[in-house]
Design a protein around this motif. Sequence first.
Motif, mmCIF file in Angstrom:
data_model
loop_
_atom_site.group_PDB
_atom_site.id
_atom_site.type_symbol
_atom_site.label_atom_id
_atom_site.label_comp_id
_atom_site.label_asym_id
_atom_site.label_seq_id
_atom_site.Cartn_x
_atom_site.Cartn_y
_atom_site.Cartn_z
ATOM 1 N N PRO A 38 50.487 5.751 116.424
ATOM 2 C CA PRO A 38 50.311 4.791 115.325
ATOM 3 C C PRO A 38 48.920 4.175 115.272
ATOM 4 O O PRO A 38 48.448 3.783 114.211
ATOM 5 C CB PRO A 38 51.372 3.728 115.587
ATOM 6 C CG PRO A 38 51.983 4.027 116.896
ATOM 7 C CD PRO A 38 51.531 5.369 117.353
ATOM 8 N N GLU A 39 48.227 4.103 116.417
ATOM 9 C CA GLU A 39 46.872 3.559 116.442
ATOM 10 C C GLU A 39 45.854 4.613 116.007
ATOM 11 O O GLU A 39 44.682 4.315 115.816
ATOM 12 C CB GLU A 39 46.532 3.036 117.840
ATOM 13 C CG GLU A 39 46.315 4.095 118.900
ATOM 14 C CD GLU A 39 47.584 4.815 119.399
ATOM 15 O OE1 GLU A 39 47.432 5.864 120.039
ATOM 16 O OE2 GLU A 39 48.708 4.354 119.127
ATOM 17 N N GLY A 40 46.299 5.862 115.846
ATOM 18 C CA GLY A 40 45.445 6.957 115.430
ATOM 19 C C GLY A 40 45.146 7.902 116.576
ATOM 20 O O GLY A 40 45.292 7.552 117.744
ATOM 21 N N SER A 86 35.523 8.112 110.153
ATOM 22 C CA SER A 86 34.494 8.575 111.089
ATOM 23 C C SER A 86 34.599 7.768 112.367
ATOM 24 O O SER A 86 34.841 6.563 112.338
ATOM 25 C CB SER A 86 33.100 8.402 110.499
ATOM 26 O OG SER A 86 32.939 9.252 109.385
ATOM 27 N N ALA A 87 34.408 8.446 113.496
ATOM 28 C CA ALA A 87 34.527 7.770 114.789
ATOM 29 C C ALA A 87 33.690 8.506 115.831
ATOM 30 O O ALA A 87 33.181 9.594 115.586
ATOM 31 C CB ALA A 87 35.980 7.722 115.229
ATOM 32 N N THR A 88 33.542 7.884 116.994
ATOM 33 C CA THR A 88 32.856 8.489 118.124
ATOM 34 C C THR A 88 33.796 8.438 119.312
ATOM 35 O O THR A 88 34.363 7.400 119.629
ATOM 36 C CB THR A 88 31.559 7.729 118.456
ATOM 37 O OG1 THR A 88 30.755 7.675 117.276
ATOM 38 C CG2 THR A 88 30.789 8.414 119.553
ATOM 39 N N LEU A 125 38.930 9.779 113.346
ATOM 40 C CA LEU A 125 40.172 9.157 113.769
ATOM 41 C C LEU A 125 41.179 9.394 112.651
ATOM 42 O O LEU A 125 40.938 9.043 111.496
ATOM 43 C CB LEU A 125 39.982 7.655 114.008
ATOM 44 C CG LEU A 125 41.192 6.899 114.539
ATOM 45 C CD1 LEU A 125 41.582 7.400 115.926
ATOM 46 C CD2 LEU A 125 40.917 5.407 114.586
ATOM 47 N N LEU A 126 42.288 10.027 112.993
ATOM 48 C CA LEU A 126 43.311 10.379 112.018
ATOM 49 C C LEU A 126 44.508 9.453 112.180
ATOM 50 O O LEU A 126 44.963 9.199 113.292
ATOM 51 C CB LEU A 126 43.759 11.829 112.229
ATOM 52 C CG LEU A 126 42.643 12.861 112.270
ATOM 53 C CD1 LEU A 126 43.200 14.220 112.672
ATOM 54 C CD2 LEU A 126 41.923 12.940 110.941
#
Length: 119
Positions: free
Chosen positions: A15-17, A51-53, A61-62
């Motif tokens: 749930p947090e991705g 977008s994430a790192t 991040l999905l």
Amino acid sequence: MEPEELALKVIKEHPEGIYQNQLWKEMNIDSRKCSRIVSKLLKKGLIIRESATSKGSRTYLLKSAEEPKPSYEMLLSGSMFSPCAGCRLACEPEFCEYLTEWIVKLDEEDETSQSEAQC
């Protein structure tokens, strides 16, 4: 199970991705196939992508696009809400006449449903 269904299931389990680079590893597929699956899910509006790192690498991040829907079933006895939901009385549950009445109603419904199941 189709790859898109499996990917959506995995995403919903986080749930947090989940990072896209974790998704393809968890699904045991290559990154290219994962990108195609993610694109299909995005087009259908089933997921969101940010977008994430992750560990110094650029990724996405999905998250599931569906918001969890609240369930009030556990607060209902027939059409009667639990008296404790929103109660402002500073009472002790053991001595609350509203709660006792509600529990009796639950017990009556349970007995009714059991007798109907036996018929």
